[in-house]
Design a protein around this motif. Structure first.
Motif, PDB file in Angstrom:
ATOM      1  N   LYS A   1      12.833  63.021  -2.271  1.00  0.00           N
ATOM      2  CA  LYS A   1      12.481  61.772  -2.962  1.00  0.00           C
ATOM      3  C   LYS A   1      11.209  61.945  -3.783  1.00  0.00           C
ATOM      4  O   LYS A   1      11.115  61.488  -4.918  1.00  0.00           O
ATOM      5  CB  LYS A   1      12.305  60.643  -1.940  1.00  0.00           C
ATOM      6  N   ARG A   2      10.210  62.622  -3.211  1.00  0.00           N
ATOM      7  CA  ARG A   2       8.939  62.838  -3.904  1.00  0.00           C
ATOM      8  C   ARG A   2       9.137  63.696  -5.144  1.00  0.00           C
ATOM      9  O   ARG A   2       8.653  63.360  -6.229  1.00  0.00           O
ATOM     10  CB  ARG A   2       7.944  63.511  -2.947  1.00  0.00           C
ATOM     11  N   GLU A   3       9.859  64.794  -5.019  1.00  0.00           N
ATOM     12  CA  GLU A   3      10.070  65.696  -6.155  1.00  0.00           C
ATOM     13  C   GLU A   3      10.845  65.009  -7.278  1.00  0.00           C
ATOM     14  O   GLU A   3      10.514  65.166  -8.449  1.00  0.00           O
ATOM     15  CB  GLU A   3      10.809  66.967  -5.713  1.00  0.00           C
ATOM     16  N   LEU A   4      11.878  64.253  -6.934  1.00  0.00           N
ATOM     17  CA  LEU A   4      12.676  63.568  -7.952  1.00  0.00           C
ATOM     18  C   LEU A   4      11.825  62.550  -8.704  1.00  0.00           C
ATOM     19  O   LEU A   4      11.897  62.447  -9.928  1.00  0.00           O
ATOM     20  CB  LEU A   4      13.895  62.897  -7.317  1.00  0.00           C
TER      21      LEU A   4
ATOM     22  N   GLU B   1       8.391  62.524  -8.893  1.00  0.00           N
ATOM     23  CA  GLU B   1       7.312  63.199  -9.624  1.00  0.00           C
ATOM     24  C   GLU B   1       7.825  63.872 -10.888  1.00  0.00           C
ATOM     25  O   GLU B   1       7.264  63.688 -11.966  1.00  0.00           O
ATOM     26  CB  GLU B   1       6.654  64.278  -8.745  1.00  0.00           C
ATOM     27  N   GLU B   2       8.879  64.660 -10.755  1.00  0.00           N
ATOM     28  CA  GLU B   2       9.348  65.465 -11.880  1.00  0.00           C
ATOM     29  C   GLU B   2      10.103  64.663 -12.928  1.00  0.00           C
ATOM     30  O   GLU B   2       9.951  64.913 -14.119  1.00  0.00           O
ATOM     31  CB  GLU B   2      10.221  66.627 -11.387  1.00  0.00           C
ATOM     32  N   LEU B   3      10.938  63.713 -12.498  1.00  0.00           N
ATOM     33  CA  LEU B   3      11.802  63.010 -13.447  1.00  0.00           C
ATOM     34  C   LEU B   3      11.554  61.509 -13.533  1.00  0.00           C
ATOM     35  O   LEU B   3      12.128  60.848 -14.398  1.00  0.00           O
ATOM     36  CB  LEU B   3      13.277  63.243 -13.104  1.00  0.00           C
ATOM     37  N   GLY B   4      10.769  60.958 -12.624  1.00  0.00           N
ATOM     38  CA  GLY B   4      10.571  59.516 -12.617  1.00  0.00           C
ATOM     39  C   GLY B   4      11.804  58.771 -12.148  1.00  0.00           C
ATOM     40  O   GLY B   4      12.029  57.626 -12.515  1.00  0.00           O
ATOM     41  N   ILE B   5      12.619  59.412 -11.325  1.00  0.00           N
ATOM     42  CA  ILE B   5      13.886  58.830 -10.867  1.00  0.00           C
ATOM     43  C   ILE B   5      13.799  58.529  -9.376  1.00  0.00           C
ATOM     44  O   ILE B   5      13.275  59.323  -8.602  1.00  0.00           O
ATOM     45  CB  ILE B   5      15.066  59.787 -11.152  1.00  0.00           C
TER      46      ILE B   5
END
Length: 165
Positions: free
Chosen positions: A72-75, A77-81
């Motif tokens: 959830k954090r990576e999605l 942070e990286e894509l704003g999704i």
């Protein structure tokens, strides 16, 4: 160091010994976000050893972090999704002589927000069908050079094909 190599001494029943190298890598997550119309969102980023390549949102897990929380954090942070529905597709090591689990997730019922990538990340979002992604994987140097990316897309595709049959 993010990755290290440990050497284990193996003692066999006949008394012989051998040295086995074990790659110690951090645990990580790979996410395949799927839109309401069934396309996937992949990234295109510059990597110094490959140039601009396609990928999926991915990253290392923080110490003590649960895999779903990391995904959830990576999605975000990286894509704003953000996603309302999460499916764990796979939990595995990258190789027989490697430690550090990888977790592949499918993210559905997604909403777009504002990304906050790290300073060294210039991430382009590209929406494509599974067929387009699979075709790119078949092309020599097609841009999906990372096995974790390929594996997560294949896992998502197979999961959805079984679910929809």
């Amino acid at each position: 160091a993010v990755i290290s190599i440990r050497e284990d001494t193996l003692l066999y029943q006949d008394g012989t010994q051998d040295i086995q190298q074990v790659v110690q890598a951090p645990e990580g997550v790979c996410i395949v976000p799927i839109t309401q119309n069934g396309t996937i969102i992949v990234t295109k980023e510059y990597r110094h050893n490959h140039g601009k390549i396609f990928g999926v949102p991915m990253g290392k897990m923080d110490k003590g972090e649960m895999s779903l929380d990391a995904a959830k954090r990576e999605l975000l942070e990286e894509l704003g999704i953000t996603a309302q529905k999460w499916t764990l597709l796979s939990m595995h090591h990258n190789g027989m002589h490697e430690e550090g689990l990888n977790f592949f997730f499918l993210a559905e019922e997604i909403s777009h927000g504002i990304a906050s990538p790290e300073d060294d990340e210039e991430i382009e979002l590209i929406e494509m069908t599974f067929q387009e992604a699979l075709r790119l994987m078949d092309e020599k140097g097609g841009g999906f050079v990372d096995l974790r990316t390929r594996g997560s897309i294949w896992s998502a595709y197979i999961h959805l094909m079984h679910r929809n049959s």
